[in-house]
Design a protein around this motif. Structure first.
Motif, short mmCIF file in Angstrom:
data_model
loop_
_atom_site.label_atom_id
_atom_site.label_comp_id
_atom_site.label_asym_id
_atom_site.label_seq_id
_atom_site.Cartn_x
_atom_site.Cartn_y
_atom_site.Cartn_z
N VAL A 78 0.83 -1.21 0.00
CA VAL A 78 0.00 0.00 0.00
C VAL A 78 0.87 1.26 0.00
CG1 VAL A 78 -1.70 1.32 1.32
CG2 VAL A 78 -1.93 -1.15 1.13
N VAL A 79 1.89 1.28 0.85
CA VAL A 79 2.77 2.44 0.91
C VAL A 79 3.54 2.61 -0.39
CG1 VAL A 79 4.77 3.44 2.09
CG2 VAL A 79 2.97 2.33 3.41
N GLY A 80 4.02 1.50 -0.96
CA GLY A 80 4.77 1.58 -2.21
C GLY A 80 3.94 2.14 -3.35
N VAL A 81 2.69 1.70 -3.47
CA VAL A 81 1.82 2.23 -4.53
C VAL A 81 1.57 3.72 -4.33
CG1 VAL A 81 -0.51 2.11 -5.50
CG2 VAL A 81 0.72 0.01 -4.95
N GLY A 82 1.36 4.12 -3.08
CA GLY A 82 1.15 5.54 -2.82
C GLY A 82 2.35 6.39 -3.15
N ASP A 94 -8.21 11.23 -6.76
CA ASP A 94 -9.16 10.90 -5.70
C ASP A 94 -9.48 9.40 -5.66
OD1 ASP A 94 -9.25 13.52 -4.95
OD2 ASP A 94 -11.04 14.01 -6.11
N TRP A 95 -9.63 8.80 -6.84
CA TRP A 95 -10.00 7.38 -6.86
C TRP A 95 -8.88 6.52 -6.27
CZ3 TRP A 95 -6.98 3.87 -9.46
CH2 TRP A 95 -6.11 4.37 -10.42
N LEU A 96 -7.61 6.88 -6.58
CA LEU A 96 -6.48 6.12 -6.04
C LEU A 96 -6.34 6.38 -4.55
CD1 LEU A 96 -4.12 4.24 -6.55
CD2 LEU A 96 -2.74 6.23 -7.20
N LEU A 101 -6.71 4.04 0.87
CA LEU A 101 -7.28 4.04 2.22
C LEU A 101 -8.01 2.72 2.49
CD1 LEU A 101 -8.68 7.67 2.55
CD2 LEU A 101 -6.62 6.72 3.59
N VAL A 102 -8.75 2.26 1.50
CA VAL A 102 -9.44 0.97 1.66
C VAL A 102 -8.42 -0.16 1.76
CG1 VAL A 102 -11.04 -0.66 0.57
CG2 VAL A 102 -11.52 1.80 0.51
N GLY A 103 -7.29 -0.01 1.03
CA GLY A 103 -6.26 -1.04 1.06
C GLY A 103 -5.64 -1.24 2.42
#
Length: 417
Positions: A78-82, A94-96, A101-103
């Motif tokens: 999750v952190v890496g994708v962000g 916004d969608w990501l 957050l859901v992740g």
């Protein structure tokens, strides 16, 4: 002080000031916001590393079965994708943002499942608590409300997991509650610091924005008035062109005559009202903090006579007065400013009286800089009331001094402050 019965011209906030006020809340790339976000990110990194080291220390004591590393791997994804999306697009869609957050549900769920019922062995969730720290830089970049809500939910989940083990773990549950607090408490501190920083930047930006009005002429034409005059000019030219080209016969038909009369009436009203549309009226209108809390009663546009230094002092004084927010006060600060011309044939200067009626704040709570600012406008006297106070200012402006020029003689003294 009672409101003047005179009809007040209704103002609408110009789009320029509205955009500037909205921009004040976004401090990611300016106003020192990048340093704030960097500091929060570094603090979050230390918290996450501390939880990771705690995991390494607890790993030998885990019984056979689920391990904490699956939760840490999910958190790292999750952190890496962000981080990658942040560097790739500079803005997080916004969608990501919602998906990330859901992740966070994945590492929280995996960590709670792996540590359930193990508090008596000294084993507590770590990756789930670190998920709360991950939200700290998000709160500094995207706003505090959503991250704070998510962090609170994570803390509640961890607290509930600890409390359900009170029967078997006894006093060891306190350790689980402390871990749950680490998921939310740092986030609360970041939210307080970030919101305070944004309010500070917003106020300073608002003051800088409205200070541009102090250099205008006596009868300033604001943005809204410019739009109205442009429309009136277009309508009048269209009507005259129709008459000159013969598309409208003379004498004018009833509908064309009615339109001409309406245009003439609107022009007369605009010219009359233009005398009171001074720099002060437009400064109050364009300010996000003065508009709605300050009312101006200046029937003949006396505020336009002030020099630039006097205008700066009056604007700063109003801004400081409205910025006062007494703790526990139920009523907001209200300021009513009234100008009254006076005749003094013995004086070579232009003179008028300025009354500043303040309610909702006590005199003793006013910033001392306010009195210095009022002193630059003119000699003043303060009358204290139970619900506020009134400042009577005697303004003097030399005939030879034009608005925007050097300060008037004798305007810097004050009394009663």
């Amino acid at each position: 002080m009672s409101e003047s019965p005179r009809r007040e011209h209704t103002f609408r906030r110009p789009a320029r000031s509205a955009r500037a006020v909205r921009a004040a809340g976004d401090v990611r790339e300016s106003h020192g916001g990048r340093r704030l976000a960097t500091g929060v990110t570094i603090a979050a990194g230390f918290i996450i590393v501390a939880h990771l080291l705690h995991t390494v220390a607890l790993a030998p004591y885990f019984p056979p079965g689920p391990s904490p590393w699956a939760a840490w791997i999910a958190l790292a994804v999750v952190v890496g994708v962000g981080v990658v999306s942040r560097f790739a697009t500079r803005t997080l869609p916004d969608w990501l943002y919602v998906v990330l957050l859901v992740g966070l549900v994945a590492p929280v769920w995996l960590d709670v499942s792996a540590t359930a019922g193990l508090i008596d062995l000294g084993i507590t969730p770590t990756a789930a608590a670190a998920a709360g720290a991950v939200l700290m830089p998000v709160a500094a970049i995207r706003g505090t409300r959503v991250p704070l809500t998510v962090g609170t939910v994570i803390a509640i989940v961890l607290a509930v997991e600890a409390l359900v083990q009170v029967g078997t773990s006894g006093r060891d549950v306190v350790t689980g509650i402390a871990v749950a607090a680490t998921a939310a408490f740092p986030l609360v501190l970041v939210a307080l610091a970030t919101d305070g920083f944004r309010r500070l930047v917003g106020r300073e930006l608002d003051l800088s924005l409205v200070q541009s009005t102090v250099a205008t002429s006596r009868s300033a034409v604001g943005m809204r008035a410019s739009e109205e005059l442009a429309q009136l000019d277009f309508d009048a030219e269209t009507l005259l062109d129709d008459v000159g080209s013969g598309r409208i016969a003379i004498p004018l038909p009833d509908d064309a005559a009615e339109q001409a009369g309406t245009l003439a009436a609107r022009l007369r009203v605009r010219l009359i009202e233009g005398r009171t549309d001074t720099w002060l009226r437009h400064a109050v209108t364009e300010s996000a903090y003065l508009n709605g809390q300050v009312t101006v009663d200046d029937p003949v546009g006396s505020a336009g006579l002030l020099t630039q230094s006097q205008r700066d002092g009056l604007l700063l004084a109003l801004w400081l007065l409205v910025a006062e927010h007494p703790k526990g006060a139920n009523t907001p600060v209200r300021v009513h400013l009234a100008c009254r011309e006076t005749a003094d044939e013995a004086s070579p200067d232009v003179a008028f009286d300025l009354s500043i009626d303040v309610s909702g704040v006590a005199r003793r709570r006013v910033d001392p800089a306010t009195w210095d600012a009022i002193g630059s406008v003119g000699e003043h006297n303060v009358v204290t009331r139970t619900d506020g106070f009134t400042v009577d200012v005697s303004c003097r402006v030399a005939h030879s001094t034009r608005p925007g020029g050097p300060p008037a003689r004798g305007a810097a003294r004050s009394r009663g402050s």
